[in-house]
Design a protein around this motif. Sequence first.
Motif, PDB file in Angstrom:
ATOM      1  N   ALA A   1      23.031   8.425  -6.691  1.00 61.53           N
ATOM      2  CA  ALA A   1      21.919   8.265  -5.737  1.00 61.53           C
ATOM      3  C   ALA A   1      21.981   6.894  -5.064  1.00 61.53           C
ATOM      4  CB  ALA A   1      20.583   8.456  -6.457  1.00 61.53           C
ATOM      5  N   LEU A   2      22.315   5.859  -5.841  1.00 58.54           N
ATOM      6  CA  LEU A   2      22.382   4.510  -5.255  1.00 58.54           C
ATOM      7  C   LEU A   2      23.454   4.449  -4.167  1.00 58.54           C
ATOM      8  CD1 LEU A   2      22.039   2.296  -8.459  1.00 58.54           C
ATOM      9  CD2 LEU A   2      20.464   2.330  -6.514  1.00 58.54           C
ATOM     10  N   LYS A   3      24.560   5.143  -4.423  1.00 56.98           N
ATOM     11  CA  LYS A   3      25.651   5.134  -3.446  1.00 56.98           C
ATOM     12  C   LYS A   3      25.253   5.929  -2.197  1.00 56.98           C
ATOM     13  CE  LYS A   3      30.567   5.950  -3.044  1.00 56.98           C
ATOM     14  NZ  LYS A   3      31.722   6.574  -3.657  1.00 56.98           N
ATOM     15  N   ALA A   4      24.716   7.138  -2.428  1.00 54.23           N
ATOM     16  CA  ALA A   4      24.386   8.009  -1.291  1.00 54.23           C
ATOM     17  C   ALA A   4      23.245   7.434  -0.457  1.00 54.23           C
ATOM     18  CB  ALA A   4      24.002   9.396  -1.810  1.00 54.23           C
ATOM     19  N   ASP A   5      22.242   6.896  -1.120  1.00 53.90           N
ATOM     20  CA  ASP A   5      21.027   6.491  -0.400  1.00 53.90           C
ATOM     21  C   ASP A   5      21.093   5.065   0.137  1.00 53.90           C
ATOM     22  OD1 ASP A   5      19.840   8.919  -1.056  1.00 53.90           O
ATOM     23  OD2 ASP A   5      18.925   8.131  -2.885  1.00 53.90           O
ATOM     24  N   GLN A   6      21.733   4.179  -0.622  1.00 54.73           N
ATOM     25  CA  GLN A   6      21.601   2.761  -0.280  1.00 54.73           C
ATOM     26  C   GLN A   6      22.927   2.038  -0.113  1.00 54.73           C
ATOM     27  OE1 GLN A   6      18.320   0.597  -1.977  1.00 54.73           O
ATOM     28  NE2 GLN A   6      18.126   2.129  -3.580  1.00 54.73           N
ATOM     29  N   GLY A   7      24.019   2.761  -0.264  1.00 52.34           N
ATOM     30  CA  GLY A   7      25.324   2.116  -0.112  1.00 52.34           C
ATOM     31  C   GLY A   7      25.647   1.160  -1.243  1.00 52.34           C
ATOM     32  N   ILE A   8      24.980   1.327  -2.387  1.00 53.48           N
ATOM     33  CA  ILE A   8      25.296   0.483  -3.554  1.00 53.48           C
ATOM     34  C   ILE A   8      26.318   1.246  -4.392  1.00 53.48           C
ATOM     35  CG2 ILE A   8      24.372  -0.555  -5.666  1.00 53.48           C
ATOM     36  CD1 ILE A   8      21.700  -0.913  -4.224  1.00 53.48           C
ATOM     37  N   ASP A   9      27.549   0.745  -4.385  1.00 52.27           N
ATOM     38  CA  ASP A   9      28.651   1.465  -5.021  1.00 52.27           C
ATOM     39  C   ASP A   9      29.011   0.735  -6.320  1.00 52.27           C
ATOM     40  OD1 ASP A   9      30.769   3.042  -5.602  1.00 52.27           O
ATOM     41  OD2 ASP A   9      31.955   2.526  -3.826  1.00 52.27           O
ATOM     42  N   VAL A  10      28.442   1.228  -7.414  1.00 53.64           N
ATOM     43  CA  VAL A  10      28.672   0.575  -8.710  1.00 53.64           C
ATOM     44  C   VAL A  10      29.025   1.636  -9.756  1.00 53.64           C
ATOM     45  CG1 VAL A  10      27.189  -1.467  -8.378  1.00 53.64           C
ATOM     46  CG2 VAL A  10      26.170   0.696  -9.149  1.00 53.64           C
ATOM     47  N   PRO A  11      29.773   1.252 -10.784  1.00 56.93           N
ATOM     48  CA  PRO A  11      30.069   2.234 -11.835  1.00 56.93           C
ATOM     49  C   PRO A  11      28.820   2.542 -12.654  1.00 56.93           C
ATOM     50  CG  PRO A  11      30.934   0.068 -12.418  1.00 56.93           C
ATOM     51  CD  PRO A  11      30.379  -0.064 -11.043  1.00 56.93           C
TER      52      PRO A  11
ATOM     53  N   PRO B   1      19.803  -2.844   4.721  1.00 56.45           N
ATOM     54  CA  PRO B   1      20.562  -2.682   3.477  1.00 56.45           C
ATOM     55  C   PRO B   1      20.011  -3.576   2.373  1.00 56.45           C
ATOM     56  CG  PRO B   1      21.842  -3.845   5.158  1.00 56.45           C
ATOM     57  CD  PRO B   1      20.572  -3.434   5.812  1.00 56.45           C
ATOM     58  N   PRO B   2      20.061  -3.086   1.144  1.00 58.79           N
ATOM     59  CA  PRO B   2      19.650  -3.953   0.036  1.00 58.79           C
ATOM     60  C   PRO B   2      20.633  -5.108  -0.136  1.00 58.79           C
ATOM     61  CG  PRO B   2      20.567  -1.885  -0.797  1.00 58.79           C
ATOM     62  CD  PRO B   2      20.490  -1.751   0.703  1.00 58.79           C
ATOM     63  N   LEU B   3      20.169  -6.189  -0.730  1.00 57.83           N
ATOM     64  CA  LEU B   3      21.048  -7.344  -0.979  1.00 57.83           C
ATOM     65  C   LEU B   3      22.292  -6.909  -1.747  1.00 57.83           C
ATOM     66  CD1 LEU B   3      18.293  -9.838  -2.171  1.00 57.83           C
ATOM     67  CD2 LEU B   3      19.622 -10.042  -0.064  1.00 57.83           C
ATOM     68  N   LYS B   4      22.099  -5.981  -2.681  1.00 62.99           N
ATOM     69  CA  LYS B   4      23.203  -5.566  -3.561  1.00 62.99           C
ATOM     70  C   LYS B   4      24.345  -4.925  -2.771  1.00 62.99           C
ATOM     71  CE  LYS B   4      25.066  -4.973  -7.596  1.00 62.99           C
ATOM     72  NZ  LYS B   4      25.686  -6.182  -8.146  1.00 62.99           N
ATOM     73  N   ALA B   5      24.022  -4.326  -1.604  1.00 57.71           N
ATOM     74  CA  ALA B   5      25.054  -3.625  -0.834  1.00 57.71           C
ATOM     75  C   ALA B   5      25.713  -4.534   0.201  1.00 57.71           C
ATOM     76  CB  ALA B   5      24.446  -2.411  -0.144  1.00 57.71           C
ATOM     77  N   LEU B   6      25.262  -5.773   0.311  1.00 57.14           N
ATOM     78  CA  LEU B   6      25.809  -6.677   1.333  1.00 57.14           C
ATOM     79  C   LEU B   6      26.939  -7.530   0.741  1.00 57.14           C
ATOM     80  CD1 LEU B   6      22.451  -7.823   2.991  1.00 57.14           C
ATOM     81  CD2 LEU B   6      24.251  -6.428   4.043  1.00 57.14           C
TER      82      LEU B   6
ATOM     83  N   GLY C   1      20.824  15.183  -5.499  1.00 55.07           N
ATOM     84  CA  GLY C   1      21.170  13.891  -6.093  1.00 55.07           C
ATOM     85  C   GLY C   1      20.654  12.691  -5.313  1.00 55.07           C
ATOM     86  N   SER C   2      19.720  12.907  -4.406  1.00 61.01           N
ATOM     87  CA  SER C   2      19.276  11.810  -3.537  1.00 61.01           C
ATOM     88  C   SER C   2      17.808  11.441  -3.800  1.00 61.01           C
ATOM     89  CB  SER C   2      19.435  12.242  -2.076  1.00 61.01           C
ATOM     90  OG  SER C   2      18.681  11.421  -1.225  1.00 61.01           O
ATOM     91  N   VAL C   3      17.575  10.184  -4.104  1.00 60.22           N
ATOM     92  CA  VAL C   3      16.195   9.708  -4.236  1.00 60.22           C
ATOM     93  C   VAL C   3      15.534   9.734  -2.860  1.00 60.22           C
ATOM     94  CG1 VAL C   3      14.717   7.753  -4.877  1.00 60.22           C
ATOM     95  CG2 VAL C   3      16.782   8.208  -6.184  1.00 60.22           C
ATOM     96  N   ALA C   4      16.308   9.383  -1.839  1.00 60.26           N
ATOM     97  CA  ALA C   4      15.741   9.342  -0.480  1.00 60.26           C
ATOM     98  C   ALA C   4      15.180  10.712  -0.106  1.00 60.26           C
ATOM     99  CB  ALA C   4      16.805   8.911   0.517  1.00 60.26           C
TER     100      ALA C   4
END
Length: 437
Positions: free
Chosen positions: A100-110, A242-247, A320-323
């Motif tokens: 969800a973080l990847k799809a919704d906010q561009g935060i790509d983390v394991p 974008p969230p700070l985490k995705a920048l 799978g999307s929170v958005a």
Amino acid sequence: MRPVTGRVLERESLHACLDSPVMGSITFLNEVMGRFPDAVSFAPGAPHTAFFDEIDIPRHLDRYRRYLEEERGLTSAQVDRLLYQYGPSRGLINELVAQALKADQGIDVPEESIVVTVGCQEAILLVLRALFTSPRNVLAVVNPCFVGLSGAANLLGIDTVAVDDTEEGLDFAQLDEVCRRARESGSRIRAMYVAPDFSNPSGSCLSLEARHRLLAVAEREDLLLLEDNAYAFTTTDAAALPPLKALPGGERVVHLGTFAKTCMPGARVGYVVADQPVRQVSGGTGMLADELATVKSMVTVNTSPISQAVIGGILLEHQGSVAKAARAKGELYQRNLRILLDALDRHLGAGTGAPAGVSWNRPGGGFFVRLHLTVPADEPLLQRSAQEFGVLWTPMSPFYIGSGGDHQLRLACSYLDPEQIEEGVRRLARFLRAVCP
Ligand SMILES: Cc1ncc(COP(=O)(O)O)c(C=O)c1O
């Protein structure tokens, strides 16, 4: 009431955090709300109850069960064990949260970088506990600040230093000064807490430029940013940042989230993304999330698997999307905010004969609007507002680190219906005409 018997404990013998003005102000607010049940209350920043009708716990649980059986290949007995037994401190639904973080906010983390927590509040507590090891480590906060953060810092005996918020987000000159002073005094700003999207309590939002600038300061000053994402979903797609985490520079960001506002507050599920590498004394390298999971094992052991399964089921029902799960909610909060700002304009704006010096900000999302008055917005004034005018709000001063906010109040619009907002602002206008010179 039963007579008090047994060994009496002196209040002063209990931890000093219990004396914090924040705790007192929350008790006072709850007590006033209890005494004036018919007042229109702009006080609680709680989610709207309209969406509770959609919640269908058996269906969500069943959806998550089917996912485990059909897509993850577990047997029914294995699923039973996963849901009914104690579980891993790190969490059960981590891969769904990562997707969800990847799809919704561009935060790509394991998924290994995520710990699923008992609300965002526990995530805050774990992160502060793990990061702050010495009195020389100081936490910078954007001021005014969410009381859950200042309260947790207080509970853990962590010193905080304030950086004021501004129309663009925060006062960077003051942040530079705070870092410089910390260095000169032999201490260090270890981390900074910031809610870039429509903060609680002030509704302020960091512009894209301010986000980049803050990440650059974090790099220069070698500090971590604790990004609280609770209200990001309340903006429109067009205005979302974008969230700070995705920048670029997002490696310095520990990202904190909650499903309370997007899915269901009663589930008490939140999460933290902590992908920062940690060098072990033994030589290997792990992740900050591993350490947070260890702290969690001594706090709540694990987040209720049933609660996680309910949230997992809701996410799966929305691809799978929170958005997607929160789209209608975000629209309702946008609508409420528009109605609140419009009612403030009509009842208290220029040309309405409203008292001079009453002003407010115009957030583009979130639950909160901050109103400035010419008189102190304190507990006696709130008492009068409730008793004589039937309208409740939250004084802002308890949200401030140190002093500040004496002439400000917070209006929350999340919990109310349009007619209540309109009626509440009408009452607020009558009240302000009576009390402001
Ligand atoms: C900015 C902010 N962060 C975190 C939280 C807490 O979230 P949770 O209910 O998941 O503990 C809140 C709740 O109001 C909030 O306003």
